[in-house]
Scaffold this active site. Structure first.
Site, PDB file in Angstrom:
ATOM      1  N   GLU A 142     -11.903  17.162   7.849  1.00 47.91           N
ATOM      2  CA  GLU A 142     -11.880  16.374   6.608  1.00 47.91           C
ATOM      3  C   GLU A 142     -11.270  17.157   5.443  1.00 47.91           C
ATOM      4  O   GLU A 142     -10.310  16.703   4.803  1.00 47.91           O
ATOM      5  CB  GLU A 142     -13.302  15.937   6.252  1.00 47.91           C
ATOM      6  CG  GLU A 142     -13.415  15.097   4.993  1.00 47.91           C
ATOM      7  CD  GLU A 142     -12.855  13.706   5.190  1.00 47.91           C
ATOM      8  OE1 GLU A 142     -13.470  12.914   5.910  1.00 47.91           O
ATOM      9  OE2 GLU A 142     -11.787  13.406   4.632  1.00 47.91           O
ATOM     10  N   ASP A 197      -7.685  16.493   3.513  1.00 47.02           N
ATOM     11  CA  ASP A 197      -7.709  16.058   2.104  1.00 47.02           C
ATOM     12  C   ASP A 197      -6.855  17.001   1.262  1.00 47.02           C
ATOM     13  O   ASP A 197      -6.075  16.567   0.405  1.00 47.02           O
ATOM     14  CB  ASP A 197      -9.146  16.073   1.556  1.00 47.02           C
ATOM     15  CG  ASP A 197     -10.032  14.997   2.181  1.00 47.02           C
ATOM     16  OD1 ASP A 197      -9.491  14.043   2.769  1.00 47.02           O
ATOM     17  OD2 ASP A 197     -11.265  15.125   2.078  1.00 47.02           O
ATOM     18  N   SER A 207     -10.036   8.215   5.403  1.00 52.60           N
ATOM     19  CA  SER A 207     -10.133   9.530   4.775  1.00 52.60           C
ATOM     20  C   SER A 207      -8.791  10.002   4.234  1.00 52.60           C
ATOM     21  O   SER A 207      -8.744  10.808   3.321  1.00 52.60           O
ATOM     22  CB  SER A 207     -10.557  10.570   5.811  1.00 52.60           C
ATOM     23  OG  SER A 207     -11.930  10.568   5.967  1.00 52.60           O
ATOM     24  N   GLY A 234      -2.183 -11.861   0.033  1.00 53.45           N
ATOM     25  CA  GLY A 234      -3.116 -11.699  -1.083  1.00 53.45           C
ATOM     26  C   GLY A 234      -4.203 -10.707  -0.720  1.00 53.45           C
ATOM     27  O   GLY A 234      -4.173 -10.069   0.342  1.00 53.45           O
ATOM     28  N   ASP A 249      -7.464  -9.092   0.729  1.00 52.58           N
ATOM     29  CA  ASP A 249      -8.298  -9.359   1.900  1.00 52.58           C
ATOM     30  C   ASP A 249      -9.260  -8.197   2.109  1.00 52.58           C
ATOM     31  O   ASP A 249      -9.010  -7.079   1.657  1.00 52.58           O
ATOM     32  CB  ASP A 249      -7.427  -9.582   3.144  1.00 52.58           C
ATOM     33  CG  ASP A 249      -6.496  -8.412   3.396  1.00 52.58           C
ATOM     34  OD1 ASP A 249      -6.989  -7.318   3.738  1.00 52.58           O
ATOM     35  OD2 ASP A 249      -5.251  -8.567   3.235  1.00 52.58           O
TER      36      ASP A 249
END
Ligand SMILES: *[C@@H]1O[C@H](CO)[C@@H](O)[C@H](O)[C@H]1NC(C)=O
Ligand SMILES: *[C@@H]1O[C@H](CO)[C@@H](O)[C@H](O)[C@H]1NC(C)=O
Ligand SMILES: *[C@@H]1O[C@H](CO)[C@@H](O)[C@H](O)[C@H]1NC(C)=O
Ligand SMILES: *[C@@H]1O[C@H](CO)[C@@H](O)[C@H](O)[C@H]1NC(C)=O
Ligand SMILES: *[C@@H]1O[C@H](CO)[C@@H](O)[C@H](O)[C@H]1NC(C)=O
Length: 685
Positions: free
Chosen positions: A322, A326, A602, A662, A664
């Site tokens: 992670e 990032d 992520s 549009g 959702d």
């Protein structure tokens, strides 16, 4: 200490001050304020009852805290819109930290009314303390004095050797009812007073909360059989294979993000990490191979919160991908700007991973007043939900919990989450207000929406996470927290479909990543706790009008106790998730020195964090403020995004939701068109 209060003497005249007085009809000058709810549904562990014991010694001195009603709780949303809605005159006129405190502090009228009542009762004004955030009055008083003030009786309450004190109900003078939120000790028991013994714990099952929306790698076995090669095209070589090998160059091409930028001090974006920890070797390997213009050794500024430490060696069990990813994404796209890493909580808490609260300590470190702030009947952090400090266990962080240690960054990216139902509703409401306060100060908070479609697994690598109701066995959708809070920006994930290029339309991220993650898909749906916010109403209404998903639904009541009613599987009236999305598939990055293909929402939150940082810097160069809470601008300017119209997020034994024209509940409004977003925000004040 002076005499029992005059007020009480007057009204008690002629009435015996006994149980029957307290529990019978109180004087007309007093009103019943709170009563203990014996079956409080929101109470954790409510099934383990406290036994009422002896009455407290009337001469004992105990600490009394009076929570004052905070002003403007209901005005918070309006105020946030005032500074965030592009059609508002005050757009961009963010508040300072002090102004935010003032806004939410009790009014002077509230303070004065309660304070003078206490002084009239014979309390020396110099003994009354007010908390920094102005929400509390605190004073040590004899039990008799407190019982007289609030027409109540205090008893000991015992459970498993722990003693707490509290009352069954208490009263306040009529004119103060609107000023006093609640008192401690009161119908909620005090913190433990004496621990007689530490007896055996019968409950050894520790719940594991999945907190990182850990990006997942495609297993090599699936890679080899995966994915059509790209069609031969006129694209440059490094853009020909983005559907199989997504890199920073692919991001730039797909969203037209400029390759160079001039950093502006004060605009370093921040990433939240807890448990997972980056490795310098991994990010060096990534820079070396995929972003060679970034020197080895480049790393975020690490700001530790309550014992969090980084980095770790590449082969550490805490380096699970992670943080590496990032940092890779943000650092590459904002270069030569630098970034900040908040590493939160000590290793004991993050390893056990059995506390469902993972953001309060982070928020405490950014907003000192939050450490004691009370709202929705909760003050400060919650024991058993939030890790607490000092942590005196061997290896624990023995310092004090950080309160207001860091100034909030203009952009914060969070790729962590869990189910809405994993924390009590009031706890979540109180926390959600903190995102509102950050928005008021001009901070953009981007949170990834989860990776299991309409479900929200709470165990490691479990594809379940759907809710059960009467007659429904794990078929009810489970929206996530904190993404369902309407004061932050929820980010879903997209992908380039197999065999396509950056010139083609993306679809919703959905892929089979092997056992436990067969339905790895962009998280989305509808909150059970929060109604549709105004800025989203038109978009959600249009979605249901034109593309009703056709599933049975319910309308959640105020305490969300009717989830699953009428066989429904989602809350038709809830805040829709996500708001926006970005690519989260086949991203090439190193973890434990291995170059893998990574997937997950992520990846999408840090992409958007980079985009907003670049835009903030352009605005700063012409003297404009940061963009702050971006949702109202985006919902009003959908042409600055690429609408994603294919893919879906199935789970819980159903087809989930489908990406359509549009907004959702799979990909939100869509992915960034950087030049359009920049133009839009450069035009705004
Ligand atoms: C209140 O307390 C202060 C400080 O302890 C003391 O100086 C003062 O005399 C007290 N006032 C009264 C009215 O008791
Ligand atoms: C791109 O990914 C595929 C598998 O998806 C792999 O076989 C190929 O080697 C990768 N290309 C590069 C240049 O890494
Ligand atoms: C940077 O780090 C990578 C990975 O550790 C290594 O392969 C590469 O040789 C380094 N480059 C320089 C210039 O030191
Ligand atoms: C979490 O686990 C630790 C260690 O097993 C235990 O001491 C603690 O009580 C647990 N906390 C919660 C909230 O379950
Ligand atoms: C619910 O479904 C699971 C998995 O299909 C099954 O193991 C379990 O027995 C079911 N529970 C009930 C109460 O039907």
């Amino acid at each position: 200490m002076g005499h029992p209060l005059r007020v009480l003497l007057a009204l008690a005249a002629g009435i015996a001050f006994t149980d029957s007085f307290v529990y019978g009809l109180p004087s007309s000058n007093y009103v019943l304020h709170e009563t203990r709810n014996p079956t409080g549904t929101s109470q954790v562990n409510s099934h383990r009852q406290w036994k009422r014991g002896d009455r407290l010694d009337r001469d004992a001195i105990i600490p009394l805290r009076i929570g004052l009603v905070q002003s403007n709780m209901h005005l918070g949303y309006d105020k946030l819109m005032e500074v965030s809605d592009p059609s508002s005159e005050n757009f961009g006129k963010h508040l300072s930290e002090d102004e935010v405190h003032e806004l939410f502090a009790p009014t002077h009228e509230t303070f004065d009314a309660v304070h003078s009542w206490l002084v009239e009762s014979g309390i020396n004004a110099t003994d009354i303390r007010q908390y920094v955030n102005k929400g509390w009055l605190a004073i040590d008083l004899p039990v008799s004095h407190i019982e007289d003030l609030f027409l109540t009786q205090y008893h000991e309450h015992e459970r498993e050797g722990v003693i707490k004190i509290g009352c069954d109900q208490y009263h306040v003078p009529k004119h103060l009812a609107k000023h006093i939120d609640y008192i401690v000790p009161g119908v909620k028991l005090s913190p433990p007073m004496v621990k007689r013994s530490l007896e055996r714990r019968t409950d050894t099952s520790s719940h594991n909360y999945r907190k990182g929306w850990k990006p997942k790698q495609m297993p090599p076995s699936l890679l080899s059989l995966s994915k059509k090669p790209p069609p031969s095209s006129k694209l440059p070589a490094d853009l020909q294979d983005c559907a199989r090998n997504f890199t920073a160059i692919c991001y730039r091409a797909l969203y037209q993000i400029p390759a160079t930028s001039i950093p502006v001090p004060g605009h370093e974006p921040a990433v939240y990490e807890s448990g997972d920890t980056f490795s310098q070797e991994d990010i060096d390997s990534y820079f070396h191979k995929y972003a060679p213009y970034i020197a080895n050794g480049t790393h975020p500024k690490v700001l530790s919160i309550d014992g969090g430490e980084a980095p770790v060696p590449a082969d550490s069990e805490f380096n699970t991908g992670e943080s590496d990813i990032d940092i890779d994404i943000i650092q590459t796209l904002i270069w030569p700007q630098s970034m900040v890493l908040y590493q939160v909580d000590d290793r004991l808490y993050t390893t056990a991973n059995n506390y469902s609260g993972f953001l309060n300590n982070f928020l405490d470190a950014l907003d000192g007043s939050y450490c004691h702030y009370s709202a929705y009947g909760i003050s400060g952090d919650s024991p058993g939900i939030d890790p607490s400090y000092p942590d005196t266990r061997p290896g624990g962080y023995t310092g004090k919990r950080l309160c207001g240690a860091y100034k909030p960054n203009k952009v914060i990216s969070i790729s962590y989450g869990e189910g809405e139902i994993d924390v009590p509703k009031n706890y979540f409401l109180r926390q959600c207000n903190e995102w509102l306060k950050l928005g008021l100060q001009g901070t953009t908070v981007l949170v990834s929406s989860g990776d299991y479609g309409a479900a929200m697994p709470s165990g490691e690598d479990s594809a379940s996470g759907c809710l059960s109701g009467s007659g429904q066995n794990q078929t009810i959708y489970n929206p996530g927290n904190p993404v369902s809070c309407p004061y932050l920006t929820a980010v879903g994930a997209t992908q380039l479909e197999p065999g396509t290029t950056v010139l083609d339309a993306e679809g919703a991220m959905q892929t089979n990543l092997g056992p436990g993650a067969e339905l790895f898909a962009s998280g989305g749906g509808f909150s059970n706790y929060f109604p549709v916010p105004d800025y989203q109403k038109a978009a959600v209404k249009k979605y249901f009008a034109k593309h009703d998903p056709g599933h049975p639904y319910y309308v959640a009541n105020s305490d969300a106790s009717n989830i699953g009613e009428n066989g429904g599987i989602y809350n038709r009236a809830g805040r829709g998730i996500p708001d926006i999305s970005a690519n989260g598939a086949n991203f090439r990055a190193f973890n434990n020195l291995r170059d893998g293909h990574w997937f997950g929402t992520s990846l999408a939150a840090p992409l958007w964090a980079s985009v907003i940082t670049l835009i903030n810097q352009e605005r700063a160069k012409v003297g404009k403020n940061s963009v702050g809470f971006i949702n109202p601008v985006l919902y009003a300017n959908t042409d600055a995004l690429t609408d994603i119209k294919q893919g879906s997020n199935p789970n819980c034994g159903t087809s989930g939701f489908t990406a359509v024209e549009g907004w959702d509940p799979v990909t939100g409004l869509g992915t960034p068109k950087y030049p359009n977003l920049l133009k839009l925000w450069m035009k705004l004040p």
